[in-house]
Motif scaffolding. Structure first.
Motif, mmCIF file in Angstrom:
data_model
loop_
_atom_site.group_PDB
_atom_site.id
_atom_site.type_symbol
_atom_site.label_atom_id
_atom_site.label_comp_id
_atom_site.label_asym_id
_atom_site.label_seq_id
_atom_site.Cartn_x
_atom_site.Cartn_y
_atom_site.Cartn_z
ATOM 1 N N SER A 1 0.846 -1.187 0.000
ATOM 2 C CA SER A 1 0.000 0.000 0.000
ATOM 3 C C SER A 1 0.882 1.236 0.000
ATOM 4 O O SER A 1 2.099 1.148 -0.112
ATOM 5 C CB SER A 1 -0.918 -0.019 1.234
ATOM 6 O OG SER A 1 -0.125 0.086 2.404
ATOM 7 N N ASP A 2 0.266 2.413 0.151
ATOM 8 C CA ASP A 2 1.012 3.661 0.108
ATOM 9 C C ASP A 2 1.544 4.092 1.464
ATOM 10 O O ASP A 2 2.643 4.598 1.573
ATOM 11 C CB ASP A 2 0.125 4.779 -0.462
ATOM 12 C CG ASP A 2 -0.276 4.517 -1.894
ATOM 13 O OD1 ASP A 2 0.562 3.972 -2.645
ATOM 14 O OD2 ASP A 2 -1.409 4.843 -2.265
ATOM 15 N N LEU A 3 0.720 3.913 2.512
ATOM 16 C CA LEU A 3 1.088 4.381 3.847
ATOM 17 C C LEU A 3 0.857 3.296 4.896
ATOM 18 O O LEU A 3 0.017 2.412 4.715
ATOM 19 C CB LEU A 3 0.248 5.598 4.240
ATOM 20 C CG LEU A 3 0.335 6.856 3.396
ATOM 21 C CD1 LEU A 3 -0.684 7.878 3.873
ATOM 22 C CD2 LEU A 3 1.720 7.449 3.433
ATOM 23 N N GLN A 4 1.596 3.438 5.994
ATOM 24 C CA GLN A 4 1.324 2.631 7.175
ATOM 25 C C GLN A 4 1.008 3.615 8.294
ATOM 26 O O GLN A 4 1.778 4.548 8.547
ATOM 27 C CB GLN A 4 2.529 1.769 7.541
ATOM 28 C CG GLN A 4 2.218 0.800 8.640
ATOM 29 C CD GLN A 4 3.341 -0.194 8.829
ATOM 30 O OE1 GLN A 4 4.422 -0.058 8.258
ATOM 31 N NE2 GLN A 4 3.101 -1.197 9.631
ATOM 32 N N TRP A 5 -0.151 3.423 8.919
ATOM 33 C CA TRP A 5 -0.621 4.357 9.932
ATOM 34 C C TRP A 5 -1.247 3.568 11.074
ATOM 35 O O TRP A 5 -2.176 2.791 10.858
ATOM 36 C CB TRP A 5 -1.638 5.315 9.308
ATOM 37 C CG TRP A 5 -2.273 6.283 10.238
ATOM 38 C CD1 TRP A 5 -1.651 7.263 10.947
ATOM 39 C CD2 TRP A 5 -3.657 6.375 10.557
ATOM 40 N NE1 TRP A 5 -2.557 7.961 11.683
ATOM 41 C CE2 TRP A 5 -3.812 7.432 11.457
ATOM 42 C CE3 TRP A 5 -4.778 5.658 10.159
ATOM 43 C CZ2 TRP A 5 -5.044 7.792 11.978
ATOM 44 C CZ3 TRP A 5 -6.001 6.021 10.673
ATOM 45 C CH2 TRP A 5 -6.134 7.080 11.564
ATOM 46 N N GLU A 6 -0.712 3.745 12.273
ATOM 47 C CA GLU A 6 -1.194 3.056 13.472
ATOM 48 C C GLU A 6 -1.285 1.543 13.260
ATOM 49 O O GLU A 6 -2.248 0.895 13.650
ATOM 50 C CB GLU A 6 -2.540 3.615 13.920
ATOM 51 C CG GLU A 6 -2.468 5.057 14.366
ATOM 52 C CD GLU A 6 -3.806 5.599 14.836
ATOM 53 O OE1 GLU A 6 -4.832 4.887 14.751
ATOM 54 O OE2 GLU A 6 -3.821 6.748 15.304
ATOM 55 N N GLY A 7 -0.298 0.977 12.581
ATOM 56 C CA GLY A 7 -0.250 -0.460 12.344
ATOM 57 C C GLY A 7 -1.166 -0.964 11.242
ATOM 58 O O GLY A 7 -1.271 -2.160 11.021
ATOM 59 N N LYS A 8 -1.818 -0.060 10.541
ATOM 60 C CA LYS A 8 -2.725 -0.451 9.452
ATOM 61 C C LYS A 8 -2.165 0.010 8.116
ATOM 62 O O LYS A 8 -1.516 1.053 8.025
ATOM 63 C CB LYS A 8 -4.112 0.158 9.666
ATOM 64 C CG LYS A 8 -4.787 -0.370 10.907
ATOM 65 C CD LYS A 8 -6.166 0.195 11.074
ATOM 66 C CE LYS A 8 -6.796 -0.395 12.325
ATOM 67 N NZ LYS A 8 -8.116 0.085 12.554
#
Length: 160
Positions: free
Chosen positions: A65-72
Motif C-alpha cells: 500500500s502507500d502508507l502505514q498508519w497506526e499499524g494499518k
C-alpha cells in the motif's frame, strides 16, 4: 513467403519505418499530459503527501500500500471530478448532468486495511476526504457522485 536469413524483408522494414514515422508525428500533435504522469507533480503523488500530513504519524511504504498508519495499511486514491450524464451508478439511477469521482480499487482490495479517498473538484481543490475500511466496500470500482456522497457521510473526514 520466404525471408532472408536475419532479415524481415523489404515490406516489413517499410511497415516498421512507417509506424515509427506515424507515432513520432502523433506525439508531436498529442503531447503527454504531465499532470498525471510525471513524478512529483502527479495527482496520486500529491494525494499521498496530503494523506501523510493529515494522518499524523504515518510513514510512506511502497508495497502493498502507500502508507502505514497506526499499524494499518492505508491505500491513498485521488480522483478529480468527471462530468456524468444519465447513467446507472452501482444501482442508483442518475438523471441529468452531474459529476462523479471514480476510484479503481481492484488491485488493492483485500490487501489493505483502509482506503483514503480524496475527491477533488475540477480546479484541484479538495472537496471531500473519506477514510473507508476495506471490509465496508462492496465494489472493486467505486463511483461516488454528488447525489450518492451522503451514503458515505460517516466516512468523511472533517478538517479543522
Amino acid at each position: 513467403m520466404t525471408y532472408k536469413s536475419g532479415s524481415w524483408g523489404d515490406k516489413a522494414k517499410a511497415r516498421s519505418k512507417s509506424r515509427i514515422t506515424y507515432f513520432s508525428e502523433y506525439r508531436k500533435l498529442h503531447p503527454q499530459n504531465n499532470h498525471y504522469s510525471s513524478y512529483g507533480t502527479s495527482l496520486g503523488y500529491g494525494g499521498e503527501l496530503l494523506a501523510q500530513t493529515i494522518l499524523k504519524g504515518s510513514k510512506r511504504i511502497h508495497r502493498p500500500s502507500d502508507l502505514q498508519w497506526e499499524g494499518k495499511l492505508v491505500e491513498v486514491k485521488t480522483a478529480k471530478k468527471q462530468l456524468l450524464s444519465n447513467k446507472n451508478i452501482q444501482g442508483t439511477r442518475i438523471s441529468g448532468n452531474t459529476y462523479r469521482w471514480k476510484f479503481l480499487l481492484t488491485k488493492q482490495k483485500g490487501k489493505v486495511d483502509l482506503f483514503f479517498l480524496i475527491c477533488k473538484d475540477i480546479n484541484d481543490n479538495v472537496q471531500y476526504i473519506l477514510l473507508i475500511p476495506d471490509k465496508d466496500l462492496r465494489f472493486n470500482n467505486l463511483s461516488i457522485t454528488e447525489h450518492t456522497i451522503r451514503k458515505y457521510s460517516k466516512y468523511i473526514l472533517t478538517l479543522l
